[in-house]
Design an enzyme around this catalytic site. Structure first.
Site, mmCIF file in Angstrom:
data_model
loop_
_atom_site.group_PDB
_atom_site.id
_atom_site.type_symbol
_atom_site.label_atom_id
_atom_site.label_comp_id
_atom_site.label_asym_id
_atom_site.label_seq_id
_atom_site.Cartn_x
_atom_site.Cartn_y
_atom_site.Cartn_z
ATOM 1 N N GLU A 131 9.000 -4.622 15.859
ATOM 2 C CA GLU A 131 10.051 -3.720 16.320
ATOM 3 C C GLU A 131 10.901 -3.299 15.122
ATOM 4 O O GLU A 131 10.840 -3.926 14.059
ATOM 5 C CB GLU A 131 10.909 -4.401 17.381
ATOM 6 C CG GLU A 131 10.129 -4.794 18.625
ATOM 7 C CD GLU A 131 11.013 -5.397 19.706
ATOM 8 O OE1 GLU A 131 12.243 -5.488 19.478
ATOM 9 O OE2 GLU A 131 10.480 -5.761 20.764
ATOM 10 N N GLY A 135 10.561 -7.603 12.510
ATOM 11 C CA GLY A 135 9.273 -7.587 11.829
ATOM 12 C C GLY A 135 8.885 -9.024 11.521
ATOM 13 O O GLY A 135 8.239 -9.700 12.311
ATOM 14 N N TRP A 162 5.234 0.233 13.928
ATOM 15 C CA TRP A 162 4.103 -0.184 13.091
ATOM 16 C C TRP A 162 2.895 -0.586 13.930
ATOM 17 O O TRP A 162 2.156 -1.501 13.570
ATOM 18 C CB TRP A 162 4.488 -1.336 12.160
ATOM 19 C CG TRP A 162 5.738 -1.114 11.382
ATOM 20 C CD1 TRP A 162 6.855 -1.880 11.406
ATOM 21 C CD2 TRP A 162 6.016 -0.036 10.463
ATOM 22 N NE1 TRP A 162 7.813 -1.363 10.562
ATOM 23 C CE2 TRP A 162 7.314 -0.223 9.970
ATOM 24 C CE3 TRP A 162 5.281 1.063 10.015
ATOM 25 C CZ2 TRP A 162 7.920 0.636 9.052
ATOM 26 C CZ3 TRP A 162 5.880 1.924 9.106
ATOM 27 C CH2 TRP A 162 7.181 1.711 8.642
ATOM 28 N N THR A 164 -0.679 -0.217 15.098
ATOM 29 C CA THR A 164 -1.971 0.397 14.809
ATOM 30 C C THR A 164 -2.549 0.940 16.110
ATOM 31 O O THR A 164 -2.648 0.212 17.100
ATOM 32 C CB THR A 164 -2.937 -0.641 14.196
ATOM 33 O OG1 THR A 164 -2.401 -1.113 12.972
ATOM 34 C CG2 THR A 164 -4.305 -0.031 13.951
ATOM 35 N N ARG A 267 -3.834 -15.392 9.372
ATOM 36 C CA ARG A 267 -3.596 -14.755 8.074
ATOM 37 C C ARG A 267 -4.804 -14.705 7.146
ATOM 38 O O ARG A 267 -4.911 -13.774 6.342
ATOM 39 C CB ARG A 267 -2.408 -15.433 7.392
ATOM 40 C CG ARG A 267 -1.106 -14.971 8.011
ATOM 41 C CD ARG A 267 0.103 -15.774 7.605
ATOM 42 N NE ARG A 267 1.298 -15.160 8.186
ATOM 43 C CZ ARG A 267 2.444 -15.782 8.383
ATOM 44 N NH1 ARG A 267 2.557 -17.050 8.047
ATOM 45 N NH2 ARG A 267 3.472 -15.156 8.909
ATOM 46 N N GLN A 361 -5.760 1.407 -14.552
ATOM 47 C CA GLN A 361 -5.477 1.389 -15.990
ATOM 48 C C GLN A 361 -6.766 1.494 -16.807
ATOM 49 O O GLN A 361 -6.823 2.210 -17.818
ATOM 50 C CB GLN A 361 -4.729 0.109 -16.357
ATOM 51 C CG GLN A 361 -4.183 0.100 -17.773
ATOM 52 C CD GLN A 361 -3.067 1.105 -17.985
ATOM 53 O OE1 GLN A 361 -2.375 1.477 -17.034
ATOM 54 N NE2 GLN A 361 -2.890 1.571 -19.209
ATOM 55 N N GLU A 388 1.377 -8.542 8.450
ATOM 56 C CA GLU A 388 1.037 -9.926 8.803
ATOM 57 C C GLU A 388 1.885 -10.918 8.000
ATOM 58 O O GLU A 388 1.452 -12.003 7.639
ATOM 59 C CB GLU A 388 -0.454 -10.192 8.578
ATOM 60 C CG GLU A 388 -0.997 -11.450 9.242
ATOM 61 C CD GLU A 388 -1.149 -11.333 10.755
ATOM 62 O OE1 GLU A 388 -1.281 -12.361 11.423
ATOM 63 O OE2 GLU A 388 -1.121 -10.196 11.257
ATOM 64 N N THR A 390 5.182 -10.570 4.994
ATOM 65 C CA THR A 390 5.294 -10.155 3.600
ATOM 66 C C THR A 390 5.002 -11.328 2.669
ATOM 67 O O THR A 390 4.998 -12.491 3.084
ATOM 68 C CB THR A 390 6.710 -9.639 3.304
ATOM 69 O OG1 THR A 390 7.631 -10.729 3.478
ATOM 70 C CG2 THR A 390 7.086 -8.483 4.224
#
Length: 408
Positions: A131, A135, A162, A164, A267, A361, A388, A390
């Site tokens: 929400e 989060g 957020w 999906t 996770r 790079q 999922e 931070t």
């Protein structure tokens, strides 16, 4: 209990090669187009459905793999193809797993087929938890579900963000508060059937990366769903709430830690996604370094480039090891006494950001253009340190698990 091993069996290798072929032949050629369009890649999802990848059966087989390696292997290969398209393919699985984990046999049989549709009429589903003000802090969730006993209906009000497939999904699975005093243990999950009045898509987000995956707000305005749409049923919910109240009186932190343990188990799958993206960028950079010549020799002959590639490969392999260990532990019921699930997600996601940046790079100016895929991969990789949980939340979970401090 399956022994932990780094060697895939013949069946797993066959599945891996099949997924890799689909990622190489179907996903990758479409990646740049759908990233640019920022739309759900329905034709690719339909192709995945035709071959059996976009289906409950496929994910169930991987989920119940006794070694724990089925899901991370599948995630790595699909996200090696392209992160945005892969998330569009696997996003429905988040909602399906929510129903499998909490629903009755009747609910599973009724709703999961509607999440996927069929080959000729592909559908998607959405899992709605986050929400605007909730989060990482799920205890701050405000979406409420109130039971109307006279009509045997639940009334849902709130805003999810957020999400999906939010708003375009055929079926939405919504997490809502039923008892605010119990924090995350006072939450329940509800099915919102297709075309339910009061559910609407809010803002569709224009994102930095994973742009082929639809992400939007979901608005719930007096959404009424039948009592049968409460996952697990009313009797089971009442029993669970009663137990939670008793446990909260005896020791509230034990209740909170149990909730965190659930997140820990999911996770590693995100870590596997990150490994796939990192591996893809590394392979592009390696091939480029072997063929790009400067000062009369391939740039990989330069120590500055060669050492970067060595570090990139080392970090990718280390990330995969952590992901596979945590996945094996989760499937085999091993406790995450050192927050191994968060460890795997943290290291893999940070590796993806670092490796994709190094790939840009190494390609120099070419890497900064959309003519080469590492630019897109670098944008995509940023999400892994955010969703999922931070990286900061992962470090907090790890530190408090090691110290024995409560995870709030």
């Amino acid at each position: 209990m399956a022994e932990f091993t780094m060697e895939l069996n013949d069946e797993q290798k066959e599945v891996r090669d099949w997924l890799h072929g689909f990622a190489a032949d179907v996903i990758r050629p479409a990646a740049a187009e759908w990233d640019e369009r920022e739309e759900t890649p329905w034709p690719v999802i339909q192709e995945a459905a035709k071959v059996g990848i976009y289906s409950l059966d496929f994910y169930a087989q991987q989920y119940f793999d006794a070694t724990g390696l089925g899901i991370p292997m599948a995630m790595e290969e699909l996200f090696w193809g392209d992160a945005g398209i892969a998330l569009s393919i696997v996003g429905t699985g988040l909602a399906a797993v929510g129903v499998l984990a909490n629903g009755t046999e009747e609910q599973i049989g009724t709703w999961i087929p509607q999440m996927y549709g069929d080959v000729n009429d592909v559908k998607v589903a959405a899992f709605c938890s986050s929400e605007p003000d909730a989060g990482s802090d799920v205890s701050s969730m405000r979406t409420r579900a109130v039971y109307d006993e006279a009509k045997d209906e639940w009334v849902l009000n709130g805003t999810k963000t957020w999400a999906t497939n939010g708003g375009i999904a055929n079926v939405h699975v919504v997490v809502a508060v039923v008892d605010p005093e119990l924090g995350s243990k006072g939450h329940a999950s509800f099915i919102v059937p297709p075309n339910t009045p009061g559910l609407a898509q809010g803002q569709k987000f224009k994102k930095h990366g994973i742009r082929a995956s639809h992400t939007a707000e979901v608005i719930l305005d007096n959404v009424r769903v039948p009592g049968s749409c409460l996952l697990g049923g009313k009797e089971k919910l009442d029993e669970r709430l009663a137990r939670a109240r008793e446990r909260a009186k005896a020791g509230g932190e034990r209740v909170k830690n149990a909730a965190m343990a659930t997140f820990e188990a999911s996770r590693p799958a995100v870590g596997a996604m990150a490994v796939g993206t990192a591996r893809a960028a590394y392979e592009v950079a390696l091939d480029y370094a072997k063929t790009r010549e400067q000062f009369g020799r391939p740039i990989i002959d330069n120590q500055g480039v060669a050492f970067q590639l060595a570090d990139m490969r080392t970090q990718i392999d280390a990330a995969r090891l952590l992901v596979w260990r945590a996945s094996w532990m989760a499937v085999n019921g091993k406790p995450f006494t050192a927050a191994e699930g968060s460890m795997s997600k943290l290291f893999a996601s940070e590796t993806a950001k670092k490796v994709t940046a190094q790939a840009v790079q190494i390609l120099g100016g070419n890497g900064y253009t959309r003519e080469y895929p590492v630019e897109r991969m670098h944008r995509d990789a940023a999400i892994y340190t955010i969703f999922e949980g931070t990286s900061e939340i992962q470090r907090l979970v790890i530190a408090r698990t090691l110290s024995g401090m409560p995870i709030r």
